[in-house]
Motif scaffolding. Structure first.
Motif, short mmCIF file in Angstrom:
data_model
loop_
_atom_site.label_atom_id
_atom_site.label_comp_id
_atom_site.label_asym_id
_atom_site.label_seq_id
_atom_site.Cartn_x
_atom_site.Cartn_y
_atom_site.Cartn_z
N GLU A 5 0.83 -1.20 0.00
CA GLU A 5 0.00 0.00 0.00
C GLU A 5 0.87 1.25 0.00
O GLU A 5 0.55 2.25 -0.66
CB GLU A 5 -0.93 -0.01 1.21
N GLN A 6 1.98 1.23 0.75
CA GLN A 6 2.89 2.38 0.73
C GLN A 6 3.50 2.57 -0.66
O GLN A 6 3.63 3.71 -1.14
CB GLN A 6 4.00 2.18 1.76
N GLY A 18 -9.16 8.14 5.48
CA GLY A 18 -8.57 7.76 4.21
C GLY A 18 -9.09 6.43 3.71
O GLY A 18 -9.85 5.73 4.38
N ALA A 19 -8.66 6.08 2.51
CA ALA A 19 -9.16 4.87 1.87
C ALA A 19 -8.64 3.59 2.52
O ALA A 19 -9.28 2.54 2.45
CB ALA A 19 -8.78 4.89 0.39
N TYR A 20 -7.48 3.66 3.16
CA TYR A 20 -6.83 2.45 3.66
C TYR A 20 -7.49 1.95 4.93
O TYR A 20 -7.74 2.71 5.88
CB TYR A 20 -5.36 2.73 3.93
N HIS A 78 -4.37 8.74 1.89
CA HIS A 78 -4.61 7.29 1.87
C HIS A 78 -4.62 6.69 3.27
O HIS A 78 -5.54 5.94 3.63
CB HIS A 78 -3.53 6.61 1.03
N VAL A 104 1.04 4.23 -2.94
CA VAL A 104 0.92 5.67 -2.70
C VAL A 104 1.95 6.43 -3.54
O VAL A 104 1.63 7.45 -4.17
CB VAL A 104 1.10 5.99 -1.19
N THR A 156 -0.61 12.75 -0.77
CA THR A 156 -1.18 11.48 -1.19
C THR A 156 -1.09 10.45 -0.07
O THR A 156 -2.02 9.67 0.17
CB THR A 156 -0.46 10.95 -2.45
N ARG A 175 0.88 6.28 -7.23
CA ARG A 175 -0.22 7.21 -7.51
C ARG A 175 0.27 8.65 -7.57
O ARG A 175 -0.17 9.44 -8.42
CB ARG A 175 -1.30 7.06 -6.44
#
Length: 320
Positions: A74-75, A106-108, A101, A78, A97, A81
């Motif tokens: 996930e990092q 955030g989305a995470y 996230h 980021v 960003t 993106r």
């Protein structure tokens, strides 16, 4: 140039595939238990709390399913993106960003490591007491593998000179920087076409005297298996353990799949090591064939379509 472009794309796939393949058994510190529940092909073993019962470890990914990324992947996403949005590394854009996230709302949804938590808290505190300074770093004084999780997209984009800034956004530590420079040098060598042994040599050349001896242990232990060496050097999240383990894996394995499998069987912070190991061997061996990233492993990624789209517009990997 075309070959460099393909290596850069394989570097991204290699990192994310290796992370997802390792996620289900991440932070299980019992090598015998890993072998018992997953066998010789432990890749993409789905997270199951029962695998951790009665064994040394920490079950962190209960909300994840097979094919998803760990917090390391996930990092890395980021950074990918951020590069796709800006076309170049921009510290402020990357921080924004990252916060969008991983931050509150955030989305995470998932495990948040210390470096991420401290960075978010430090940025919030700075805003409350005078504002975030563009030239300042608010990362954690942390020396663990999250420091280097964002580097594969940056190196693939041809922006290795920005590695120190990217590291210090989350891990504001001289020790983390020293290991980060080693990892950046290895990634750079791989994307330029070096073989695994040459990649290791590039990393050793970039090492400071303070960490060189620890890295040399990897070269001196090629008679050992990956699990044996990793158990000896350390299975936990510290860069001082993970980077030598990656170097050793590069020297004693002959294919992407073998290296990822042996890294999972080694236990501990397998995902933290997998990002770097998978990125390097993706660049070295490419996609498919006897030594490259198995195509079916790429197909198993939950976020495969997003990754494909981001790479298509990112510098270094894009189609333009």
């Amino acid at each position: 140039m075309a070959e460099r472009h393909e290596r850069a794309r394989a570097m991204i796939w290699g990192a994310l595939v290796a992370d997802a393949a390792s996620m289900g058994l991440h932070w299980l510190y019992d090598q015998a238990r890993i072998a018992a529940v997953a066998g010789e092909r432990p890749e993409f073993h789905g997270p199951d709390a029962a695998d951790f019962e009665g064994a040394k470890g920490y079950f962190a990914h209960g909300g994840r399913t097979r094919g998803m990324q760990s917090q390391y992947g996930e990092q890395m996403l980021v950074m990918l993106r951020s590069l796709a949005a800006t076309g170049i590394y921009d510290k402020a854009a990357y921080e924004a960003t990252f916060r969008a996230h991983f931050g509150y709302g955030g989305a995470y949804v998932g495990y948040v490591d210390r470096a991420t938590r401290d960075t978010l808290d430090n940025l919030a505190q700075a805003e409350r007491t005078g504002g975030v300074e563009a030239a300042a770093f608010y990362g954690s004084d942390d020396t663990q593998l999250p420091a280097v999780a964002k580097l594969p997209p940056l190196v693939a984009a041809g922006q290795v000179d920005e590695a120190v800034s990217a590291i210090r956004v989350t891990n504001n530590s001289d020790h983390a920087e020293a290991y980060g420079r080693v990892v950046a040098a290895m990634l750079q060598a791989a994307v330029q076409g070096a073989a695994p042994a040459q990649v290791v040599q590039a990393g050793q050349t970039a090492a400071t005297p303070e960490i060189a001896e620890g890295l040399a242990r990897a070269v001196q232990a090629t008679d050992q298996s990956v699990p044996a060496f990793t158990a000896q050097v350390g299975m936990a999240c510290e860069l001082a353990f993970g980077v030598p383990s990656v170097m050793h894996s590069l020297l004693v394995t002959g294919s992407y799949a073998e290296a990822v499998r042996q890294n999972i069987l080694a236990g501990g912070d397998s995902c933290g090591r997998a990002i770097v190991l998978g990125a390097i061997l993706g660049a070295c061996y490419g996609m498919g064939g006897d030594r490259g990233i198995p195509v079916e492993w790429v197909e198993a990624l939950t976020q495969r379509d997003e990754v494909q789209g981001l790479m298509d517009v990112c510098p270094g990997t894009g189609n333009g």
